[in-house]
Write a protein that holds these residues in place. Structure first.
Motif, PDB file in Angstrom:
ATOM      1  N   THR A 145      -0.249  -2.270 -11.009  1.00 58.13           N
ATOM      2  CA  THR A 145      -1.188  -1.572 -10.132  1.00 58.13           C
ATOM      3  C   THR A 145      -1.515  -0.211 -10.736  1.00 58.13           C
ATOM      4  O   THR A 145      -0.694   0.388 -11.436  1.00 58.13           O
ATOM      5  CB  THR A 145      -0.602  -1.388  -8.724  1.00 58.13           C
ATOM      6  OG1 THR A 145       0.662  -0.699  -8.809  1.00 58.13           O
ATOM      7  CG2 THR A 145      -0.376  -2.734  -8.050  1.00 58.13           C
ATOM      8  N   ASP A 146      -2.722   0.295 -10.414  1.00 58.52           N
ATOM      9  CA  ASP A 146      -3.188   1.535 -11.044  1.00 58.52           C
ATOM     10  C   ASP A 146      -3.833   2.479 -10.028  1.00 58.52           C
ATOM     11  O   ASP A 146      -5.036   2.765 -10.102  1.00 58.52           O
ATOM     12  CB  ASP A 146      -4.175   1.191 -12.166  1.00 58.52           C
ATOM     13  CG  ASP A 146      -4.547   2.406 -13.014  1.00 58.52           C
ATOM     14  OD1 ASP A 146      -3.651   3.241 -13.253  1.00 58.52           O
ATOM     15  OD2 ASP A 146      -5.716   2.509 -13.414  1.00 58.52           O
ATOM     16  N   PRO A 147      -3.057   2.999  -9.073  1.00 61.76           N
ATOM     17  CA  PRO A 147      -3.587   3.994  -8.139  1.00 61.76           C
ATOM     18  C   PRO A 147      -3.678   5.358  -8.822  1.00 61.76           C
ATOM     19  O   PRO A 147      -3.249   5.510  -9.972  1.00 61.76           O
ATOM     20  CB  PRO A 147      -2.540   3.987  -7.024  1.00 61.76           C
ATOM     21  CG  PRO A 147      -1.265   3.674  -7.744  1.00 61.76           C
ATOM     22  CD  PRO A 147      -1.644   2.708  -8.827  1.00 61.76           C
ATOM     23  N   LEU A 164     -11.409   5.322 -13.645  1.00 67.48           N
ATOM     24  CA  LEU A 164     -11.521   3.925 -13.248  1.00 67.48           C
ATOM     25  C   LEU A 164     -11.272   3.777 -11.760  1.00 67.48           C
ATOM     26  O   LEU A 164     -10.573   4.609 -11.156  1.00 67.48           O
ATOM     27  CB  LEU A 164     -10.499   3.068 -14.012  1.00 67.48           C
ATOM     28  CG  LEU A 164     -10.745   2.826 -15.500  1.00 67.48           C
ATOM     29  CD1 LEU A 164      -9.495   2.280 -16.164  1.00 67.48           C
ATOM     30  CD2 LEU A 164     -11.921   1.872 -15.711  1.00 67.48           C
ATOM     31  N   PRO A 165     -11.799   2.735 -11.131  1.00 65.07           N
ATOM     32  CA  PRO A 165     -11.414   2.453  -9.748  1.00 65.07           C
ATOM     33  C   PRO A 165      -9.943   2.066  -9.686  1.00 65.07           C
ATOM     34  O   PRO A 165      -9.304   1.817 -10.721  1.00 65.07           O
ATOM     35  CB  PRO A 165     -12.323   1.280  -9.368  1.00 65.07           C
ATOM     36  CG  PRO A 165     -12.703   0.646 -10.657  1.00 65.07           C
ATOM     37  CD  PRO A 165     -12.770   1.758 -11.660  1.00 65.07           C
ATOM     38  N   THR A 166      -9.397   2.041  -8.486  1.00 65.34           N
ATOM     39  CA  THR A 166      -7.971   1.724  -8.331  1.00 65.34           C
ATOM     40  C   THR A 166      -7.810   0.212  -8.220  1.00 65.34           C
ATOM     41  O   THR A 166      -7.902  -0.366  -7.142  1.00 65.34           O
ATOM     42  CB  THR A 166      -7.387   2.433  -7.101  1.00 65.34           C
ATOM     43  OG1 THR A 166      -8.085   1.996  -5.925  1.00 65.34           O
ATOM     44  CG2 THR A 166      -7.526   3.936  -7.239  1.00 65.34           C
ATOM     45  N   GLN A 186      -7.779  -0.330  -2.091  1.00 64.44           N
ATOM     46  CA  GLN A 186      -7.645   1.110  -2.016  1.00 64.44           C
ATOM     47  C   GLN A 186      -6.210   1.532  -2.348  1.00 64.44           C
ATOM     48  O   GLN A 186      -5.285   1.285  -1.590  1.00 64.44           O
ATOM     49  CB  GLN A 186      -8.027   1.601  -0.617  1.00 64.44           C
ATOM     50  CG  GLN A 186      -9.459   1.293  -0.219  1.00 64.44           C
ATOM     51  CD  GLN A 186     -10.453   1.910  -1.195  1.00 64.44           C
ATOM     52  OE1 GLN A 186     -10.379   3.096  -1.525  1.00 64.44           O
ATOM     53  NE2 GLN A 186     -11.392   1.103  -1.663  1.00 64.44           N
ATOM     54  N   ARG A 187      -6.038   2.094  -3.516  1.00 61.85           N
ATOM     55  CA  ARG A 187      -4.738   2.599  -3.975  1.00 61.85           C
ATOM     56  C   ARG A 187      -3.647   1.530  -3.929  1.00 61.85           C
ATOM     57  O   ARG A 187      -2.675   1.636  -3.176  1.00 61.85           O
ATOM     58  CB  ARG A 187      -4.325   3.835  -3.170  1.00 61.85           C
ATOM     59  CG  ARG A 187      -5.320   4.981  -3.313  1.00 61.85           C
ATOM     60  CD  ARG A 187      -4.839   6.250  -2.638  1.00 61.85           C
ATOM     61  NE  ARG A 187      -5.747   7.364  -2.913  1.00 61.85           N
ATOM     62  CZ  ARG A 187      -5.510   8.635  -2.568  1.00 61.85           C
ATOM     63  NH1 ARG A 187      -4.410   8.936  -1.902  1.00 61.85           N
ATOM     64  NH2 ARG A 187      -6.372   9.573  -2.877  1.00 61.85           N
ATOM     65  N   GLY A 206      -4.006   2.785   0.377  1.00 68.41           N
ATOM     66  CA  GLY A 206      -5.121   3.667   0.692  1.00 68.41           C
ATOM     67  C   GLY A 206      -5.892   3.266   1.931  1.00 68.41           C
ATOM     68  O   GLY A 206      -6.817   3.975   2.335  1.00 68.41           O
ATOM     69  N   SER A 207      -5.518   2.158   2.556  1.00 70.68           N
ATOM     70  CA  SER A 207      -6.197   1.734   3.778  1.00 70.68           C
ATOM     71  C   SER A 207      -5.560   2.421   4.983  1.00 70.68           C
ATOM     72  O   SER A 207      -4.423   2.881   4.929  1.00 70.68           O
ATOM     73  CB  SER A 207      -6.107   0.215   3.940  1.00 70.68           C
ATOM     74  OG  SER A 207      -4.753  -0.205   4.009  1.00 70.68           O
TER      75      SER A 207
END
Length: 327
Positions: A145-147, A164-166, A186-187, A206-207
């Motif tokens: 994962t890439d938050p 980049l987007p997460t 989201q994250r 992120g939600s």
């Protein structure tokens, strides 16, 4: 430093272990209690068990260090500092440590001779955000994962713009090529495969409120479907990292706040069946020990553990059945 229990008196069965549903009773050992193994960290994360060394590696992200807790000595000592603000860790099928680094914004691998090689640092010519957690599948592919947590400030990394987007990525175990396997999350934070590797669970941090989502894995093991809601948290509930046992239950680091801090256990249907109440939020956890029945929990300033009657899942082509050992 070695620890004990946060209170002097231990009662059996440990009242910190709550049976929410009767099905959880089989996983509680009545003569086992939550133990504090080590203290003095700022934010402990990313535990991974190395059975052949009888040790646990984990991160202290703000202190920019990877620690090594020894089962033999009971001590947590410095393994690597600086660590590039390493966060999550796992082990590949060749027995190497694979790590997410906030500081270098990359996934790295510690080779057998001690060299550190970069597995992934960019996607489509842009820098990753701050790889957070990762797992290795039975085909040697690495999923992570890439938050943006490591680039939001200077406490767990270096402040920097997001390129980049997460998203969630897969690194092919043969070619080393990276592909995006899940977007629009989201994250994304913690992730883990079901024991048969047909489902990938991902925490969406992120939600509002946070959720845990379940994605079907394609037959060739290279992609995911659109996903479904596995669990929607109540306001204030904060899942982070987690691992899965042989029966497919999810053992999730949980917080934050009085009555919520600790570990929340779900069955494969998404029902809460048990809780481990702790005095501090649990960020992440891992199964280890000789029979993979010892739950190690990284909890802010503490490293804790609990012996259970569950066993952590492993790769399906090298399964662990109850009573067997595995690194």
């Amino acid at each position: 430093m070695p620890g004990g229990r946060w209170s002097e008196v231990v009662r059996y069965p440990d009242p910190a272990i709550e049976i929410v549903h009767p099905s959880f009773a089989r996983y509680r050992l009545n003569a086992a209690h939550v133990e504090v193994l080590a203290t003095g960290f700022r934010w402990a994360e990313g535990p991974v068990w190395f059975g052949d060394q009888r040790c646990l590696f984990f991160s202290d992200i703000p202190n920019n260090a990877i620690l090594r807790w020894s089962e033999e000595t009971g001590l947590a000592t410095e393994f690597r500092k600086p660590s590039n603000n390493a966060n999550g860790h796992t082990r590949d099928r060749q027995g190497r440590l694979v790590s997410c680094e906030h500081g270098s914004r990359s996934v790295t691998r510690t080779e057998h001779d001690g060299r550190i090689s970069t597995v992934a640092s960019h996607f489509e010519g842009k820098r990753l955000n701050s790889p957070n957690d990762l797992v290795v599948k039975s085909d040697d592919s690495i999923w992570f994962t890439d938050p943006p947590f490591g680039i939001l400030g200077f406490y767990e990394g270096e402040r920097a713009p997001r390129e980049l987007p997460t998203d969630v990525y897969r690194i092919d175990g043969v070619t080393g090529a990276a592909t995006r396997v899940a977007s629009g999350i989201q994250r994304p934070n913690g992730l883990a495969f079901s024991p048969d590797e047909r489902i990938l669970y991902i925490v969406e941090s992120g939600s509002e409120p946070r959720t845990i989502r379940a994605f079907g894995v394609s037959q060739d093991g290279r992609s995911l479907d659109g996903g479904r809601l596995f669990y929607r948290c109540a306001p204030g509930e904060t899942p982070d990292g987690f691992r899965v046992d042989l029966d497919g239950n999810l053992w999730c680091g949980w917080g934050m706040g009085e009555g919520l801090d600790g570990v929340c256990v779900f069955n494969p249907e998404g029902e809460v069946i048990g809780r481990i109440h702790l005095p501090i939020r649990c960020a992440n956890l891992a199964f280890g020990g000789r029979h993979r029945n010892r739950l190690f929990m990284t909890c802010g300033t503490m490293l804790m553990s609990l012996y259970t009657a569950a066993q952590g899942a492993t790769w399906p082509d090298a399964p662990v059945t109850r009573g067997e050992t595995h690194p």
